[in-house]
Design a protein around this motif. Structure first.
Motif, PDB file in Angstrom:
ATOM      1  N   MET A  72       0.801  -1.209   0.000  1.00 61.24           N
ATOM      2  CA  MET A  72       0.000   0.000   0.000  1.00 61.24           C
ATOM      3  C   MET A  72       0.843   1.272   0.000  1.00 61.24           C
ATOM      4  O   MET A  72       0.469   2.263  -0.610  1.00 61.24           O
ATOM      5  CB  MET A  72      -0.935  -0.016   1.208  1.00 61.24           C
ATOM      6  N   MET A  73       1.971   1.261   0.697  1.00 63.51           N
ATOM      7  CA  MET A  73       2.712   2.511   0.860  1.00 63.51           C
ATOM      8  C   MET A  73       3.763   2.753  -0.211  1.00 63.51           C
ATOM      9  O   MET A  73       4.037   3.884  -0.566  1.00 63.51           O
ATOM     10  CB  MET A  73       3.374   2.566   2.224  1.00 63.51           C
ATOM     11  N   PHE A  85       4.194  14.468  -9.748  1.00 61.28           N
ATOM     12  CA  PHE A  85       3.716  15.386  -8.709  1.00 61.28           C
ATOM     13  C   PHE A  85       4.840  15.864  -7.796  1.00 61.28           C
ATOM     14  O   PHE A  85       4.906  17.031  -7.444  1.00 61.28           O
ATOM     15  CB  PHE A  85       2.645  14.698  -7.847  1.00 61.28           C
TER      16      PHE A  85
ATOM     17  N   PHE B  38      -8.439  -5.036 -11.537  1.00 64.40           N
ATOM     18  CA  PHE B  38      -7.652  -3.797 -11.459  1.00 64.40           C
ATOM     19  C   PHE B  38      -8.391  -2.650 -12.126  1.00 64.40           C
ATOM     20  O   PHE B  38      -8.451  -1.534 -11.618  1.00 64.40           O
ATOM     21  CB  PHE B  38      -6.304  -3.974 -12.173  1.00 64.40           C
ATOM     22  N   GLU B  41     -11.169  -1.294 -10.064  1.00 64.32           N
ATOM     23  CA  GLU B  41     -10.711  -0.416  -8.993  1.00 64.32           C
ATOM     24  C   GLU B  41     -10.428   0.981  -9.524  1.00 64.32           C
ATOM     25  O   GLU B  41     -10.837   1.980  -8.945  1.00 64.32           O
ATOM     26  CB  GLU B  41      -9.456  -0.975  -8.330  1.00 64.32           C
ATOM     27  N   LEU B  92      -3.189   4.089  -4.185  1.00 66.11           N
ATOM     28  CA  LEU B  92      -2.323   5.202  -3.792  1.00 66.11           C
ATOM     29  C   LEU B  92      -2.227   6.279  -4.864  1.00 66.11           C
ATOM     30  O   LEU B  92      -2.243   7.468  -4.555  1.00 66.11           O
ATOM     31  CB  LEU B  92      -0.923   4.662  -3.453  1.00 66.11           C
ATOM     32  N   TYR B  93      -2.171   5.846  -6.143  1.00 69.80           N
ATOM     33  CA  TYR B  93      -1.977   6.863  -7.183  1.00 69.80           C
ATOM     34  C   TYR B  93      -3.135   7.843  -7.278  1.00 69.80           C
ATOM     35  O   TYR B  93      -2.995   8.920  -7.820  1.00 69.80           O
ATOM     36  CB  TYR B  93      -1.644   6.236  -8.551  1.00 69.80           C
ATOM     37  N   PHE B  96      -2.410  11.153  -5.108  1.00 67.74           N
ATOM     38  CA  PHE B  96      -1.472  12.203  -5.506  1.00 67.74           C
ATOM     39  C   PHE B  96      -2.155  13.497  -5.943  1.00 67.74           C
ATOM     40  O   PHE B  96      -1.752  14.572  -5.510  1.00 67.74           O
ATOM     41  CB  PHE B  96      -0.517  11.689  -6.598  1.00 67.74           C
ATOM     42  N   PRO B  97      -3.186  13.411  -6.798  1.00 70.98           N
ATOM     43  CA  PRO B  97      -3.860  14.668  -7.162  1.00 70.98           C
ATOM     44  C   PRO B  97      -4.462  15.388  -5.958  1.00 70.98           C
ATOM     45  O   PRO B  97      -4.440  16.613  -5.884  1.00 70.98           O
ATOM     46  CB  PRO B  97      -4.979  14.222  -8.121  1.00 70.98           C
ATOM     47  N   ALA B  99      -3.313  15.203  -2.877  1.00 73.44           N
ATOM     48  CA  ALA B  99      -2.190  15.778  -2.133  1.00 73.44           C
ATOM     49  C   ALA B  99      -1.788  17.104  -2.778  1.00 73.44           C
ATOM     50  O   ALA B  99      -1.472  18.075  -2.079  1.00 73.44           O
ATOM     51  CB  ALA B  99      -1.008  14.815  -2.137  1.00 73.44           C
ATOM     52  N   LEU B 116      -0.640  11.124   2.740  1.00 75.25           N
ATOM     53  CA  LEU B 116      -0.310   9.993   1.863  1.00 75.25           C
ATOM     54  C   LEU B 116      -0.179   8.694   2.652  1.00 75.25           C
ATOM     55  O   LEU B 116      -0.669   7.648   2.231  1.00 75.25           O
ATOM     56  CB  LEU B 116       0.990  10.262   1.098  1.00 75.25           C
ATOM     57  N   GLY B 117       0.456   8.779   3.816  1.00 75.30           N
ATOM     58  CA  GLY B 117       0.628   7.588   4.644  1.00 75.30           C
ATOM     59  C   GLY B 117      -0.704   7.048   5.127  1.00 75.30           C
ATOM     60  O   GLY B 117      -0.981   5.848   5.036  1.00 75.30           O
ATOM     61  N   SER B 120      -2.842   5.505   2.348  1.00 77.79           N
ATOM     62  CA  SER B 120      -2.478   4.178   1.864  1.00 77.79           C
ATOM     63  C   SER B 120      -2.725   3.089   2.907  1.00 77.79           C
ATOM     64  O   SER B 120      -3.044   1.967   2.551  1.00 77.79           O
ATOM     65  CB  SER B 120      -1.025   4.154   1.393  1.00 77.79           C
ATOM     66  N   THR B 121      -2.590   3.392   4.188  1.00 76.31           N
ATOM     67  CA  THR B 121      -2.639   2.295   5.153  1.00 76.31           C
ATOM     68  C   THR B 121      -3.898   2.222   6.010  1.00 76.31           C
ATOM     69  O   THR B 121      -4.227   1.157   6.508  1.00 76.31           O
ATOM     70  CB  THR B 121      -1.428   2.338   6.095  1.00 76.31           C
TER      71      THR B 121
END
Lengths: 113, 171
Positions: A72-73, A85, B38, B41, B92-93, B96-97, B99, B116-117, B120-121
């Motif tokens: 995930m990270m 980015f 995929f 998602e 995760l991707y 980014f936008p 963020a 971000l952390g 993702s988790t």
């Protein structure tokens, strides 16, 4: 990119994961989990069932947490997107730090489970 | 010509999968199913994220972001970012936008990386799924151990990038 991942996921059967990350794999299991988790790009609703299968087949909980956390990270396949980015340097540092953090999380998990 | 070349691989891939279904070729079918997962998602979450980013951009003024999760914000800001991230879902991707928009509106370096952390988790929509397959104890422990770790990463990144004219670019 997604197409390539779906082919690879088919070519690598679950038994292979169990063989490399299963009981008695020691440090090799950790490395496999970290490397595979970092490179692979698997959505949660495949990753959790897969992890469940791995646990049932004797893979330890700490190795699984390393696998899930890196999955995930850190993402080396999505690095090109991240770079757009954040730039190369920051993306690289973030992924590296996350990788270390994942190993650390797995290590701590080992004390509890 | 270059444009056509760019699309050769995806097209060949899709045609092969289509043929596998027609001729009942097991390997091709399995690869097709993987790909569909995929793709699902991506197609489910990306548009949602972009709608969210759009609304966020229009509705939430810069001053609010600066005040609550900017560089002067303390633990409350961190908590707010984690809450925001854990309510969202997706790969995760797609973070980014978001963020980028946070950064543009004055979110601090630390909170960008904590976002971000956490994104993702820790995902509230996914946690029931995780509990279902890996058990309550594992899921809770993993969440509780991961939480301080990525907050630490946020502080580390801020400490390192503070004087290095860090910027999140629009691609």
């Amino acid at each position: 990119m997604l197409a390539i991942v779906s082919i690879v996921l088919f070519l690598v059967p679950n038994e292979t994961f169990v063989k490399y990350m299963g009981e008695g794999s020691g440090i090799k299991g950790w490395i496999t989990a970290a490397v595979f988790g970092s490179v692979a790009l698997i959505p949660g609703f495949i990753a959790y069932p897969l992890s469940g299968i791995l646990i049932d087949n004797g893979v330890s909980y700490s190795v699984i947490s390393v696998f899930i956390t890196t999955l995930m990270m850190t993402g080396f396949l999505t690095l090109p997107v991240e770079v757009k980015f954040f730039g190369w340097k920051v993306s690289f540092i973030r992924n590296m730090v996350s990788l270390v953090a994942a190993l650390f999380i797995g290590f701590i998990m080992g004390f509890f489970l | 010509m270059k444009k056509i070349q760019k699309y050769i691989f995806p097209n060949v891939f899709l045609i092969l999968i289509g043929l596998s279904w027609l001729f009942d070729f097991a390997a091709g079918k399995q690869i097709g199913i993987n790909f569909w997962m995929f793709f699902k998602e991506m197609i489910l979450f990306l548009p949602l994220m972009f709608v969210l980013i759009g609304l966020f951009d229009v509705w939430v003024p810069r001053e609010k972001i600066e005040k609550h999760i900017g560089s002067a914000s303390g633990w409350k800001g961190t908590g707010l970012v984690i809450l925001l991230a854990s309510l969202q879902a997706g790969p995760l991707y797609s973070a980014f936008p978001f963020a980028y928009i946070l950064w543009k509106k004055g979110c601090s370096i630390r909170n960008v990386f904590i976002y971000l952390g956490a994104f993702s988790t820790i995902k509230i929509p996914m946690i029931t799924f995780e509990i279902g397959f890996l058990g309550l104890k594992f899921s809770l422990l993993r969440t509780l151990i991961t939480l301080p770790v990525f907050i630490l990463i946020g502080y580390l990144m801020e400490w390192y990038l503070k004087d290095k004219d860090f910027d999140v670019k629009q691609p």
